[in-house]
Design an enzyme around this catalytic site. Structure first.
Site, PDB file in Angstrom:
ATOM      1  N   SER A  59     -17.741 -48.158  72.357  1.00 26.59           N
ATOM      2  CA  SER A  59     -17.776 -47.406  71.114  1.00 26.59           C
ATOM      3  C   SER A  59     -18.252 -48.299  69.972  1.00 26.59           C
ATOM      4  O   SER A  59     -19.346 -48.875  70.041  1.00 26.59           O
ATOM      5  CB  SER A  59     -16.389 -46.795  70.859  1.00 26.59           C
ATOM      6  OG  SER A  59     -16.437 -45.828  69.843  1.00 26.59           O
ATOM      7  N   HIS A  90     -16.280 -39.688  76.288  1.00 23.79           N
ATOM      8  CA  HIS A  90     -16.486 -40.949  75.579  1.00 23.79           C
ATOM      9  C   HIS A  90     -15.686 -42.111  76.154  1.00 23.79           C
ATOM     10  O   HIS A  90     -16.200 -43.214  76.302  1.00 23.79           O
ATOM     11  CB  HIS A  90     -16.097 -40.742  74.105  1.00 23.79           C
ATOM     12  CG  HIS A  90     -16.268 -41.938  73.229  1.00 23.79           C
ATOM     13  ND1 HIS A  90     -17.513 -42.422  72.880  1.00 23.79           N
ATOM     14  CD2 HIS A  90     -15.361 -42.746  72.629  1.00 23.79           C
ATOM     15  CE1 HIS A  90     -17.363 -43.483  72.085  1.00 23.79           C
ATOM     16  NE2 HIS A  90     -16.077 -43.698  71.919  1.00 23.79           N
ATOM     17  N   ASP A 125     -20.359 -37.013  75.827  1.00 25.60           N
ATOM     18  CA  ASP A 125     -19.705 -37.777  74.760  1.00 25.60           C
ATOM     19  C   ASP A 125     -19.758 -36.974  73.468  1.00 25.60           C
ATOM     20  O   ASP A 125     -20.831 -36.684  72.942  1.00 25.60           O
ATOM     21  CB  ASP A 125     -20.436 -39.119  74.594  1.00 25.60           C
ATOM     22  CG  ASP A 125     -19.669 -40.109  73.728  1.00 25.60           C
ATOM     23  OD1 ASP A 125     -18.883 -39.677  72.869  1.00 25.60           O
ATOM     24  OD2 ASP A 125     -19.871 -41.328  73.908  1.00 25.60           O
TER      25      ASP A 125
END
Length: 437
Positions: free
Chosen positions: A242, A369, A334
């Site tokens: 991330s 994600h 995601d």
């Protein structure tokens, strides 16, 4: 089923192992053709309880082998050897938005696996199991050492593999949630990499002064790792998830100090003000806040903040400068970052620069994600505290449970192979296992 006439046996092998190590769950001595529920129960360190369960029918010898037999229903269906872990979910009545994460890596995850008569779906706490066993899953293998690091103003923990070393090194960066998250670094050390888990958003000095780190903070972390006597100074990688991918790509492309053997980026992007600090990157994201979406379940979707991918070279890392292998792990569903679009743009940039031979992309349909180590439960959405404003929201991560579980297992295996190839070369570390203990 007459409990006096039936003494059902349950075994889990290995009963003690690493979290990414498969186990075999075997039920024996049940009445042939009987309906059974195999149930897993875990109490998190935060006090919340998680469970998974599946329905089976004993075969003609009174046996159920979870690794080979079909689950007819429950939290998963079909033949799923590790479904009792990756389908764990909060027990009914728990507060919404929970996420299961190991905080103290020096203790194991403890899971009670039980067998119940019939095909139950609820109220397990009121039932008496036919039999139960406890299993332990560890992030730290025997001999792995945990070393808190504070020098240079760092808030970090170094995990050193078992043995004399020296070992290849790895900087492990999590995302926008901040905090010092150790479990992935501990598991990587269990596979032979000296791994430094680094807190760069909520470190001690930032909490005390409000001042965010500059880019030198990451160079300091690199030097601390590089200069450690048990680390091979010329064999260091960086792993980011991330927001951590922003830092990993920036350091790999531009830093005169950080010289990496390889980079792994999970669920991230190269889009950022190239000359920006952590604070300026966050401010850039915030300027696009109007692109935030909220769905019918009041879950926040941030993936559009960086879209469309900019054409301005000042707003994305020039990945054409990369001189080391890079692996991108992309979740196609995601809902937090535009990882698929970013990966496509990075591929095109590297093709134009002539360094696309350094790029590996792993792309997973219907994954979300949070691609974590294998058998970590899937979280389509969970509570999330935003950096800076400290606002608690329900963040939508995306993904569906089964394909997400497949993605985590496949990505972890390929990521370890990538790290071993680029950090160890032909001499790969022996696999670490707790099975023999």
């Amino acid at each position: 089923m007459d409990r006096k006439q039936c003494c059902v046996k349950l075994s889990v092998q290995p009963a003690r192992g690493l979290v990414d190590e498969k186990f075999t769950v075997l039920v024996q001595n049940a009445p042939p053709g009987s309906q059974l529920t195999v149930h897993a129960l875990h109490q998190c360190e935060d006090g919340y309880t998680w469970e998974a369960f599946a329905h089976y029918i004993a075969n003609a010898t009174g046996t159920v082998n979870v690794s080979e037999d079909l689950s007819l229903g429950g939290t998963y269906s079909g033949v799923e050897p590790m479904g009792l872990l990756w389908s764990l979910r909060p027990v009914p009545g728990s507060k919404p938005g929970l996420r299961m994460r190991k905080m103290n890596v020096q203790t194991p995850l403890e899971i009670r696996i039980s067998v119940y008569q019939g095909h139950s779906t609820e109220a397990f706490i009121t039932q008496v199991p036919l039999t139960s066993v406890f299993v332990e899953r560890w992030y730290m293998a025997p001999g792995v050492r945990r070393v808190p690091i504070t020098e240079g103003g760092l808030t970090a923990t170094l995990f050193l593999p078992s043995g004399p070393g020296p070992f290849p090194g790895l900087l492990d960066l999590w995302g926008g949630g901040g905090k010092l998250v150790e479990y992935r670094a501990a598991l990587l050390a269990s596979h032979g990499f000296a791994s430094l888990a680094l807190d760069y958003l909520t470190r001690k000095i930032t909490l005390e002064t409000g001042k965010m780190v500059d880019n030198q903070y990451f160079e300091t972390a690199y030097r601390v790792l590089q200069q450690h006597p048990q680390v091979l100074s010329s064999r260091i990688a960086m792993l980011g998830l991330s927001f951590g991918t922003c830092i990993a790509l920036k350091m790999a492309a531009y830093s005169q100090v950080v010289k990496l053997r390889c980079v792994v980026c999970i669920s991230g992007s190269h889009v950022q003000p190239v000359d920006g600090s952590v604070k300026e990157i966050l401010e850039y994201f915030q300027r696009n806040a109007e692109k935030t979406r909220i769905n019918e379940e009041n879950q926040v979707i941030w993936r559009d903040l960086l879209l469309p991918i900019p054409t301005d070279p000042a707003l994305k890392v020039d990945v054409g400068r990369l001189q080391c292998p890079v692996m991108l792990v992309v979740a196609e569903d995601d809902q937090n970052w535009p990882a698929p679009e970013s990966a496509q743009d990075m591929k095109e940039m590297m093709e134009q620069a002539g360094n696309s031979h350094l790029l590996t992309i792993l792309s997973y349909p219907n994954a979300g994600h949070l691609i974590e180590p294998p058998y970590t439960p899937h979280f389509r959405a969970s509570s999330f505290k935003t950096v800076g404003q400290g606002q608690m929201v329900m963040a939508l991560w995306g993904g569906d449970t089964v394909p997400h579980a497949r993605a985590q297992e496949d990505a972890w295996r390929k990521m370890l192979a990538f790290l071993q190839e680029n950090l160890y070369g032909s001499t790969k570390p022996a696999a670490t296992s707790l099975s023999h203990l």
